[in-house]
Write an enzyme that holds these catalytic residues in place. Sequence first.
Site, PDB file in Angstrom:
ATOM      1  N   GLY B  15       0.844  -1.198   0.000  1.00 53.71           N
ATOM      2  CA  GLY B  15       0.000   0.000   0.000  1.00 53.71           C
ATOM      3  C   GLY B  15       0.876   1.242   0.000  1.00 53.71           C
ATOM      4  N   ARG B  76       0.824  -4.907  -5.449  1.00 51.79           N
ATOM      5  CA  ARG B  76       0.991  -6.190  -4.760  1.00 51.79           C
ATOM      6  C   ARG B  76       1.255  -7.208  -5.877  1.00 51.79           C
ATOM      7  NH1 ARG B  76      -0.704  -4.618   0.407  1.00 51.79           N
ATOM      8  NH2 ARG B  76      -2.255  -2.972   0.271  1.00 51.79           N
ATOM      9  N   ASP B 107       5.451  -5.092   5.864  1.00 54.18           N
ATOM     10  CA  ASP B 107       6.029  -6.403   6.155  1.00 54.18           C
ATOM     11  C   ASP B 107       5.913  -7.402   5.004  1.00 54.18           C
ATOM     12  OD1 ASP B 107       3.377  -6.696   6.637  1.00 54.18           O
ATOM     13  OD2 ASP B 107       3.569  -7.038   8.781  1.00 54.18           O
ATOM     14  N   THR B 130       4.435   2.757   5.477  1.00 54.35           N
ATOM     15  CA  THR B 130       3.020   2.355   5.510  1.00 54.35           C
ATOM     16  C   THR B 130       2.292   3.293   6.452  1.00 54.35           C
ATOM     17  OG1 THR B 130       1.463   0.750   6.436  1.00 54.35           O
ATOM     18  CG2 THR B 130       3.717   0.562   7.176  1.00 54.35           C
ATOM     19  N   ASP B 132      -0.013   2.505   8.355  1.00 56.91           N
ATOM     20  CA  ASP B 132      -0.602   1.779   9.482  1.00 56.91           C
ATOM     21  C   ASP B 132       0.258   1.768  10.740  1.00 56.91           C
ATOM     22  OD1 ASP B 132      -2.737   1.142   7.790  1.00 56.91           O
ATOM     23  OD2 ASP B 132      -1.738  -0.657   7.063  1.00 56.91           O
ATOM     24  N   ASP B 134       2.383  -0.333  11.636  1.00 60.24           N
ATOM     25  CA  ASP B 134       2.329  -1.673  12.230  1.00 60.24           C
ATOM     26  C   ASP B 134       3.592  -2.492  11.976  1.00 60.24           C
ATOM     27  OD1 ASP B 134       1.937  -1.918   9.530  1.00 60.24           O
ATOM     28  OD2 ASP B 134       0.279  -3.333   9.677  1.00 60.24           O
ATOM     29  N   ARG B 176      -5.455  -1.584   9.287  1.00 56.45           N
ATOM     30  CA  ARG B 176      -5.403  -3.060   9.242  1.00 56.45           C
ATOM     31  C   ARG B 176      -5.648  -3.644  10.642  1.00 56.45           C
ATOM     32  NH1 ARG B 176      -0.739  -5.548   5.672  1.00 56.45           N
ATOM     33  NH2 ARG B 176       0.490  -4.678   7.372  1.00 56.45           N
TER      34      ARG B 176
END
Lengths: 328, 328, 328, 328
Positions: B15, B76, B107, B130, B132, B134, B176
């Site tokens: 993303g 992706r 990741d 990212t 996120d 995360d 996410r």
Amino acid sequence: MTKKINRIGVMTSGGDAPGMNAAIRAVVRSCAYYNIECIGFKRGFEGIIDGDYMTLNARSVRNVINHGGTFLKSARCPEFKTKEGREKAAANLKAAKVDALILIGGDGTFRGGLALSKEHDIPVLGVPGTIDNDIFGTNFTIGYDTALNTVLGAVDKIRDTASSHNRLFFVEVMGRDAGFIALNSGIGSGAEEILIPEENLGLDRLLNSLERSRRSGKTSSIVIVSEGDKIGKNVFELAEYVKENLPYYDAKVTVLGHIQRGGSPTCFDRVLASRLCVKAVELILDGKRDIMVGTIKNKIQACELEKALKGKPSINKDLLRISDILSV
Amino acid sequence: MTKKINRIGVMTSGGDAPGMNAAIRAVVRSCAYYNIECIGFKRGFEGIIDGDYMTLNARSVRNVINHGGTFLKSARCPEFKTKEGREKAAANLKAAKVDALILIGGDGTFRGGLALSKEHDIPVLGVPGTIDNDIFGTNFTIGYDTALNTVLGAVDKIRDTASSHNRLFFVEVMGRDAGFIALNSGIGSGAEEILIPEENLGLDRLLNSLERSRRSGKTSSIVIVSEGDKIGKNVFELAEYVKENLPYYDAKVTVLGHIQRGGSPTCFDRVLASRLCVKAVELILDGKRDIMVGTIKNKIQACELEKALKGKPSINKDLLRISDILSV
Amino acid sequence: MTKKINRIGVMTSGGDAPGMNAAIRAVVRSCAYYNIECIGFKRGFEGIIDGDYMTLNARSVRNVINHGGTFLKSARCPEFKTKEGREKAAANLKAAKVDALILIGGDGTFRGGLALSKEHDIPVLGVPGTIDNDIFGTNFTIGYDTALNTVLGAVDKIRDTASSHNRLFFVEVMGRDAGFIALNSGIGSGAEEILIPEENLGLDRLLNSLERSRRSGKTSSIVIVSEGDKIGKNVFELAEYVKENLPYYDAKVTVLGHIQRGGSPTCFDRVLASRLCVKAVELILDGKRDIMVGTIKNKIQACELEKALKGKPSINKDLLRISDILSV
Amino acid sequence: MTKKINRIGVMTSGGDAPGMNAAIRAVVRSCAYYNIECIGFKRGFEGIIDGDYMTLNARSVRNVINHGGTFLKSARCPEFKTKEGREKAAANLKAAKVDALILIGGDGTFRGGLALSKEHDIPVLGVPGTIDNDIFGTNFTIGYDTALNTVLGAVDKIRDTASSHNRLFFVEVMGRDAGFIALNSGIGSGAEEILIPEENLGLDRLLNSLERSRRSGKTSSIVIVSEGDKIGKNVFELAEYVKENLPYYDAKVTVLGHIQRGGSPTCFDRVLASRLCVKAVELILDGKRDIMVGTIKNKIQACELEKALKGKPSINKDLLRISDILSV
């Protein structure tokens, strides 16, 4: 034994900074949460001396978190620098039954607060709020991240026109004697050169760097100049000097000025203000006084006000090296 | 003995996130500074498999630092998850004389890169990009701060109308399986309640909290819901549930969606991207491989990709407590 | 003979729109300038029925011109649609000594106001405030320009990610039964296709247009869909339909929702609100009633409310042609 | 008989303005739509004299609609003011087989283009692009609406700090000899006083107005000063003068400068640029020349360049009256 806290006073003082409203809100809501009364003094120490305050409850601070400025207003107060001024203030604080005072501001504010505490035994607690990021004992001050993004927004716009016209722009940013705003906004805006008070690189280096830029094919350039820069010339003289020495450059100057103090605070500043002020109230309830809350390595921590006032925060000089690499 | 590095490849994958262009710029400029060649692959691993790349010099990245998205594009790539896909990619990387590959992404990207390194001995280095946040091994990922401010801008607007109409709004944000965006934008926007996947507080608590808000005199409320929330209902069902149980609320839903991925990066993200990518190139030149650069406690640090992929970053649960206090 | 006007009431009603605060401010300041009293009713007609109002002087509206929403709040009021509701309202207006009522809102608001005027002889004057721009008798309504720019800001962000990922995005915007927002934000954002209720071009045309775009080398596309579009499918079904028929497209959907109602008003909306409301007060003082002020061809003009309610503003269909040319 | 048009040249010249990229895009896409070739000259007339141009097809202008500045760059070109310069330019245009030239810029640009047309029979067509809005024959120029909103964003920020500190701010805005920007941004920002070149109200009035403001309870004030103001003092002298005469005011100055030229164009400017430039291409195909396209009362219309150059657009003086009423 620690005195029970029933009522906390809060004020903003010194140059205003985005996030001060979020900070006041967090003080007020924390007081409400812990069932303590909260009153807000208007215009910093001036309002204390004048006895000008308002009761604040949880609903008084609705919809202020996203507003720049400070609804309690701010001022610099010469009278408070006198013993008599502080006596008046102390008398008013006692009359208003204020058990502790939270000071949102910079080092001038903290210095005044500490004098009040020592002379009149009124517990104070400092919260660093200034766009300049020049407070020791915290990695970040409230308002600094917003100011950086305001500068970026302005320099991005200037870059549009600089690049359309193949121009060189000198942009003066705030920061008093500290280069934090210049250094970080300089990297963020992709400036070719950054002039800060902490590192006088000399005029020759500036000319060399601009010549190198031009030879490498750059057609427009931005130089960020900190207002406290010690290069011996103000930003207008600097532009003249460059025009004389590098006549192919059409150099222009923009002084960003007070737009850097306003605007809706960023997420970082709102969260920082919220975390610091919840902690401030909790530390007061815990009997602490004469300290400042700050964020060190992502953790909320307290340090003695005395220590905060003596230290000087240091810029990350590695950022100058990075700026050099990236403006290749 | 370490092989001499002559050419570095760079790509963005997964993303997209604001600041990826600033990151590519920093890789390219660092290569230029150290006199190394740099090539950029289009659409992540897909471009490597297709041999779709471009040579990048210092001037290729002019005026990109302030643009959202990634000019190398992202994708992706299912084919890269197969051994055959990675073989094709490795062959192309060797044909293009790439001595090391910098991966800007999350990741999934790192997992793919690590496989490539192990199977085909191509040194890789990860840069966390990212929205996120995360990724284990860094406190902040590139794009996260911008996403927070985008959410804030949107929720501030929603608050205008919520407060004009005395309404309750459920706002779904990205993230996410991680609640970072929800938690910090929730505090920053002054949300009454924040629902995150890491902490299932149950529906009863939500109802209680909203009732308490109303009784305390609040006339409008915002609830921030993380897309990965595990409360067992999606955001529309949640709004329905609340309407049924608290019929005096006129509850509305907004799903912020992909606006969170775009926009001009904040100063924080541009500086972070710049610092991480200068370091990334320097680490490669220093013979390092299969690591990720990150920022831990305000310092740029490297950790092994393997470790980054195994860990899970944890949210600061104290923020939930702060949110509770501030929504009193 | 015209009754002397001593006191004007003002209210905002219906969906809120950015610029309503600027409008209230202009009413209040104009009253102050002409030495008339002004009171503001809360939550539109609901506040009149409840007798919920506040006195407004020149200082009551300081620093509101740049805030979204309406500090008088807004509501839809079913009770006011009944004869009994309006009787209650009229009684309260007379008790409050209101000589004329300024209604800031859309056609529902005007309809209610007109009934009040006819049944109870209370002069009313309408000011068009709605983001939808769907009022006859004015080229522009207050809030519309801001909403356009909010949509643009969002779509620009979506374009960042659409273009990074070579994606097709369907973005639903507001506008009720009118395509103004979709049409103008569609051209402004460079959308490939714009679907509006006034012109059902059919699904085939959409597919053809997207195929043509792809063949011409476009790798990402934005389709703006008006919420009132009559193509027979909602925006999610539309995306599914396209995915089935043009499987190479990775189609995503974003519903912008209520962010479109909020935000700081643009210069256009603030100036429009200011001009309309100064004129509104002056027309009342001039003995006029049951009219709406609007802007026609850059001039402030009044038209009868009755006429405004009967007409339907028409979109500029030439813009569809322009959109077609520009998405080549 | 009209010559068939096979190839159109386009350029941007003079001070750059937001929306110029949207304008170029619309020219290029319209050419593509009508199957005409399009080439873009760099740096205005300078690029024509240097023979510096690029072929532009529909894909050359992807993702530029939302960018400030002009990717064709702009310049002021003294050489073009000479007969010899124009001869060189004409020769290059003929060598490049340009059948007509679209000029995006202000009156200096149009004057140059008209000379070219008359001396060398090269059809030209003007599109008004300047932030100053000072072109006769159109109600709005491309870039003006964006500049207004940029000024508003800056003044809103200044108001945050002005109001926190009870200060008076003098803000200088652009506009050359025209007061459009000052007048409209002054009303939009709620300024207390607006100083424009078209109306010299004298220094006494300014002092009176500020005193009246203060007596009416205002604690902070903004005065917008047009750069072309004829009051006989520059903005810094003005602030000094006020400080001397009204010593209770803490007056500050901000010169907004070149930020007003940059930034992503507003919806209004993007749509205006799109409409004007589609029309420009169509008029050329229709055999028209030496005209300027503009928008009059919301309609796209053409007027002769000669006429546009002779006229002077007039400000709406009623806005001064409105500003007076609203700053009560």
